[in-house]
Design a protein around this motif. Structure first.
Motif, mmCIF file in Angstrom:
data_model
loop_
_atom_site.group_PDB
_atom_site.id
_atom_site.type_symbol
_atom_site.label_atom_id
_atom_site.label_comp_id
_atom_site.label_asym_id
_atom_site.label_seq_id
_atom_site.Cartn_x
_atom_site.Cartn_y
_atom_site.Cartn_z
ATOM 1 N N ARG A 148 0.827 -1.213 0.000
ATOM 2 C CA ARG A 148 0.000 0.000 0.000
ATOM 3 C C ARG A 148 0.860 1.261 0.000
ATOM 4 O O ARG A 148 0.551 2.240 -0.667
ATOM 5 C CB ARG A 148 -0.940 -0.003 1.201
ATOM 6 C CG ARG A 148 -1.909 1.164 1.217
ATOM 7 C CD ARG A 148 -2.982 1.067 2.302
ATOM 8 N NE ARG A 148 -2.456 0.847 3.629
ATOM 9 C CZ ARG A 148 -2.628 -0.284 4.343
ATOM 10 N NH1 ARG A 148 -3.298 -1.294 3.824
ATOM 11 N NH2 ARG A 148 -2.137 -0.403 5.547
ATOM 12 N N ARG A 149 1.983 1.223 0.726
ATOM 13 C CA ARG A 149 2.891 2.379 0.791
ATOM 14 C C ARG A 149 3.865 2.419 -0.386
ATOM 15 O O ARG A 149 4.761 3.233 -0.438
ATOM 16 C CB ARG A 149 3.684 2.358 2.100
ATOM 17 C CG ARG A 149 2.848 2.477 3.337
ATOM 18 C CD ARG A 149 2.353 3.858 3.483
ATOM 19 N NE ARG A 149 1.599 3.984 4.714
ATOM 20 C CZ ARG A 149 1.278 5.126 5.257
ATOM 21 N NH1 ARG A 149 1.650 6.243 4.695
ATOM 22 N NH2 ARG A 149 0.566 5.157 6.350
ATOM 23 N N ARG A 150 3.692 1.481 -1.310
ATOM 24 C CA ARG A 150 4.517 1.374 -2.515
ATOM 25 C C ARG A 150 6.005 1.155 -2.206
ATOM 26 O O ARG A 150 6.871 1.617 -2.934
ATOM 27 C CB ARG A 150 4.317 2.596 -3.408
ATOM 28 C CG ARG A 150 2.901 2.674 -3.912
ATOM 29 C CD ARG A 150 2.727 3.771 -4.894
ATOM 30 N NE ARG A 150 1.346 3.737 -5.382
ATOM 31 C CZ ARG A 150 0.670 4.795 -5.696
ATOM 32 N NH1 ARG A 150 1.215 5.984 -5.616
ATOM 33 N NH2 ARG A 150 -0.564 4.689 -6.124
ATOM 34 N N LEU A 151 6.258 0.429 -1.132
ATOM 35 C CA LEU A 151 7.621 0.030 -0.793
ATOM 36 C C LEU A 151 7.931 -1.334 -1.405
ATOM 37 O O LEU A 151 9.087 -1.724 -1.505
ATOM 38 C CB LEU A 151 7.810 0.017 0.721
ATOM 39 C CG LEU A 151 7.600 1.397 1.364
ATOM 40 C CD1 LEU A 151 7.499 1.281 2.869
ATOM 41 C CD2 LEU A 151 8.710 2.346 0.955
ATOM 42 N N LEU A 152 6.883 -2.055 -1.779
ATOM 43 C CA LEU A 152 6.964 -3.288 -2.567
ATOM 44 C C LEU A 152 5.913 -3.170 -3.659
ATOM 45 O O LEU A 152 4.858 -2.561 -3.452
ATOM 46 C CB LEU A 152 6.636 -4.522 -1.729
ATOM 47 C CG LEU A 152 7.655 -5.064 -0.763
ATOM 48 C CD1 LEU A 152 7.068 -6.283 -0.032
ATOM 49 C CD2 LEU A 152 8.939 -5.446 -1.449
ATOM 50 N N HIS A 153 6.176 -3.782 -4.794
ATOM 51 C CA HIS A 153 5.165 -3.805 -5.855
ATOM 52 C C HIS A 153 4.115 -4.879 -5.558
ATOM 53 O O HIS A 153 2.920 -4.658 -5.740
ATOM 54 C CB HIS A 153 5.817 -4.070 -7.216
ATOM 55 C CG HIS A 153 4.828 -4.263 -8.306
ATOM 56 N ND1 HIS A 153 4.032 -3.238 -8.768
ATOM 57 C CD2 HIS A 153 4.463 -5.366 -9.009
ATOM 58 C CE1 HIS A 153 3.231 -3.700 -9.713
ATOM 59 N NE2 HIS A 153 3.478 -4.989 -9.883
ATOM 60 N N ALA A 154 4.577 -6.047 -5.081
ATOM 61 C CA ALA A 154 3.650 -7.147 -4.810
ATOM 62 C C ALA A 154 4.212 -8.071 -3.741
ATOM 63 O O ALA A 154 5.429 -8.209 -3.600
ATOM 64 C CB ALA A 154 3.405 -7.941 -6.090
ATOM 65 N N ALA A 155 3.318 -8.676 -2.988
ATOM 66 C CA ALA A 155 3.674 -9.702 -2.000
ATOM 67 C C ALA A 155 2.521 -10.694 -1.963
ATOM 68 O O ALA A 155 1.361 -10.307 -1.763
ATOM 69 C CB ALA A 155 3.896 -9.085 -0.630
ATOM 70 N N LEU A 156 2.834 -11.947 -2.170
ATOM 71 C CA LEU A 156 1.797 -12.969 -2.302
ATOM 72 C C LEU A 156 2.179 -14.216 -1.518
ATOM 73 O O LEU A 156 3.277 -14.770 -1.715
ATOM 74 C CB LEU A 156 1.618 -13.328 -3.781
ATOM 75 C CG LEU A 156 0.642 -14.424 -4.128
ATOM 76 C CD1 LEU A 156 -0.794 -13.979 -3.832
ATOM 77 C CD2 LEU A 156 0.783 -14.798 -5.587
ATOM 78 N N LEU A 157 1.296 -14.649 -0.651
ATOM 79 C CA LEU A 157 1.484 -15.903 0.078
ATOM 80 C C LEU A 157 1.022 -17.046 -0.820
ATOM 81 O O LEU A 157 -0.075 -17.003 -1.377
ATOM 82 C CB LEU A 157 0.651 -15.896 1.366
ATOM 83 C CG LEU A 157 0.623 -17.188 2.173
ATOM 84 C CD1 LEU A 157 2.011 -17.543 2.699
ATOM 85 C CD2 LEU A 157 -0.371 -17.049 3.319
ATOM 86 N N VAL A 158 1.862 -18.066 -0.972
ATOM 87 C CA VAL A 158 1.483 -19.233 -1.782
ATOM 88 C C VAL A 158 1.149 -20.398 -0.846
ATOM 89 O O VAL A 158 1.522 -20.387 0.324
ATOM 90 C CB VAL A 158 2.592 -19.602 -2.805
ATOM 91 C CG1 VAL A 158 2.768 -18.481 -3.816
ATOM 92 C CG2 VAL A 158 3.907 -19.898 -2.134
#
Length: 78
Positions: free
Chosen positions: A25-35
């Motif tokens: 949300r703060r645009r410190l990462l583009h994406a994070a996904l739990l698999v």
């Protein structure tokens, strides 16, 4: 800077998910996904490589590293 107190328990998936959501949300990462395997896929930039994190503890470590970096490059506001 004061040292971080040691954790008494392992980070939960919910805690890692909350931190991942904030970082995106703060645009410190583009994406994070739990698999389903419990690993996390993270991407810093839209066209950047995807990193595989082993679990929730690694997500929290990444969040701490990002926070430390932000605080170390930001001028003191006091």
């Amino acid at each position: 800077m004061l040292p971080r107190p040691a954790r008494r328990s392992a980070p939960t998936t919910a805690e890692a998910d909350a931190w991942a959501a904030v970082l995106v949300r703060r645009r410190l990462l583009h994406a994070a996904l739990l698999v389903p395997s419990g690993q996390w896929l993270v991407q810093h930039e839209p066209e950047g490589p995807v990193r595989v994190l082993a679990g929730s503890a690694d997500v929290l470590e990444l969040a701490a590293t990002i926070q430390h970096h932000i605080r170390s490059v930001r001028p003191e506001s006091r």
